[in-house]
Write a protein that holds these residues in place. Structure first.
Motif, PDB file in Angstrom:
ATOM      1  N   ASP A 130      -6.748   2.952   0.814  1.00 55.11           N
ATOM      2  CA  ASP A 130      -6.152   2.131   1.486  1.00 55.11           C
ATOM      3  C   ASP A 130      -6.054   0.624   0.792  1.00 55.11           C
ATOM      4  O   ASP A 130      -4.931  -0.055   0.794  1.00 55.11           O
ATOM      5  CB  ASP A 130      -6.739   1.634   3.081  1.00 55.11           C
ATOM      6  CG  ASP A 130      -6.564   2.921   3.628  1.00 55.11           C
ATOM      7  OD1 ASP A 130      -5.519   3.671   3.365  1.00 55.11           O
ATOM      8  OD2 ASP A 130      -7.329   3.173   4.996  1.00 55.11           O
ATOM      9  N   GLU A 131      -7.372   0.385   0.117  1.00 57.54           N
ATOM     10  CA  GLU A 131      -7.187  -1.133  -0.477  1.00 57.54           C
ATOM     11  C   GLU A 131      -6.156  -1.300  -1.586  1.00 57.54           C
ATOM     12  O   GLU A 131      -5.398  -1.967  -1.923  1.00 57.54           O
ATOM     13  CB  GLU A 131      -8.499  -1.332  -0.694  1.00 57.54           C
ATOM     14  CG  GLU A 131      -8.930  -2.915  -1.550  1.00 57.54           C
ATOM     15  CD  GLU A 131     -10.323  -2.971  -2.072  1.00 57.54           C
ATOM     16  OE1 GLU A 131     -10.606  -3.847  -2.902  1.00 57.54           O
ATOM     17  OE2 GLU A 131     -11.027  -2.491  -1.341  1.00 57.54           O
ATOM     18  N   GLU A 179      -2.446  -1.019  -0.616  1.00 58.70           N
ATOM     19  CA  GLU A 179      -2.265  -2.466  -0.275  1.00 58.70           C
ATOM     20  C   GLU A 179      -1.670  -3.194  -1.559  1.00 58.70           C
ATOM     21  O   GLU A 179      -0.682  -3.962  -1.394  1.00 58.70           O
ATOM     22  CB  GLU A 179      -3.095  -3.067   0.580  1.00 58.70           C
ATOM     23  CG  GLU A 179      -3.095  -2.790   1.925  1.00 58.70           C
ATOM     24  CD  GLU A 179      -1.763  -2.821   2.884  1.00 58.70           C
ATOM     25  OE1 GLU A 179      -0.900  -3.825   2.554  1.00 58.70           O
ATOM     26  OE2 GLU A 179      -1.220  -1.710   3.348  1.00 58.70           O
ATOM     27  N   LYS A 180      -2.615  -2.881  -2.529  1.00 61.17           N
ATOM     28  CA  LYS A 180      -2.322  -3.985  -3.690  1.00 61.17           C
ATOM     29  C   LYS A 180      -1.093  -3.214  -4.595  1.00 61.17           C
ATOM     30  O   LYS A 180      -0.120  -4.042  -4.843  1.00 61.17           O
ATOM     31  CB  LYS A 180      -3.574  -3.789  -4.713  1.00 61.17           C
ATOM     32  CG  LYS A 180      -4.678  -4.420  -4.055  1.00 61.17           C
ATOM     33  CD  LYS A 180      -5.852  -4.317  -5.146  1.00 61.17           C
ATOM     34  CE  LYS A 180      -7.172  -5.101  -4.557  1.00 61.17           C
ATOM     35  NZ  LYS A 180      -8.374  -4.749  -5.207  1.00 61.17           N
ATOM     36  N   LEU A 201       1.540  -2.023  -2.947  1.00 63.37           N
ATOM     37  CA  LEU A 201       2.723  -2.180  -2.212  1.00 63.37           C
ATOM     38  C   LEU A 201       2.957  -3.819  -2.346  1.00 63.37           C
ATOM     39  O   LEU A 201       4.250  -4.116  -2.539  1.00 63.37           O
ATOM     40  CB  LEU A 201       2.364  -2.150  -0.641  1.00 63.37           C
ATOM     41  CG  LEU A 201       2.204  -0.738  -0.064  1.00 63.37           C
ATOM     42  CD1 LEU A 201       1.660  -0.547   1.460  1.00 63.37           C
ATOM     43  CD2 LEU A 201       3.570  -0.194  -0.412  1.00 63.37           C
ATOM     44  N   ASP A 202       2.014  -4.674  -2.348  1.00 68.71           N
ATOM     45  CA  ASP A 202       2.221  -6.189  -2.721  1.00 68.71           C
ATOM     46  C   ASP A 202       2.947  -6.460  -4.052  1.00 68.71           C
ATOM     47  O   ASP A 202       3.885  -7.215  -4.024  1.00 68.71           O
ATOM     48  CB  ASP A 202       0.882  -6.997  -2.545  1.00 68.71           C
ATOM     49  CG  ASP A 202       0.418  -6.863  -1.293  1.00 68.71           C
ATOM     50  OD1 ASP A 202       1.275  -6.930  -0.372  1.00 68.71           O
ATOM     51  OD2 ASP A 202      -0.827  -7.135  -1.036  1.00 68.71           O
TER      52      ASP A 202
END
Length: 131
Positions: free
Chosen positions: A96-97, A100-101, A103-104
């Motif tokens: 998950d972490e 997110e990186k 996606l950003d």
């Protein structure tokens, strides 16, 4: 450098778009081809996929493998785009972490995402009796 597309409508609400040596059709009614908002969603997701791939490489995941994006555009009461959501599936295992990186980073890289801003407005001219 500039990008150029020629859009021609002989009648009605269907248009042919000449993009370099390619042609695509968009039908505002959605009867004969994808409508304008569907075409925008497709362009946005099509731009986001390579941005995801680069984001995966840059964030240490490597090759994401198969990528699928289900794009949804919610419309308001005037049938105008109110929101967009991407449901993204990738073949690679991603926590998950890191996801997110990725996606950003993909949003930073995606040129269509960048173009969807209020400050970008087409400068226009019109010429009558042109044909």
């Amino acid at each position: 450098m500039a990008k150029q597309v020629t859009t021609v409508s002989e009648e009605g609400f269907s248009m042919t778009n000449e993009i370099r040596d390619f042609e695509s059709t968009i039908d505002a009614t959605g009867e004969d081809a994808p409508d304008t908002l569907e075409s925008l969603l497709a362009a946005y997701a099509s731009c986001y996929v390579p941005a995801l791939r680069v984001g995966g490489e840059q964030r240490g995941v490597g090759d994401l493998g198969r990528v699928a994006i289900e794009s949804t555009g919610e419309l308001n009461d005037d049938d105008k785009l109110e929101s967009i959501s991407f449901d993204i599936r990738v073949e690679a295992e991603v926590d998950d972490e890191t996801a997110e990186k990725i996606l950003d980073r993909a949003f930073e890289l995606c040129k269509v995402h960048d173009a969807l801003k209020e400050s970008l407005h087409a400068e226009t001219t019109i010429e009558g009796d042109a044909f």
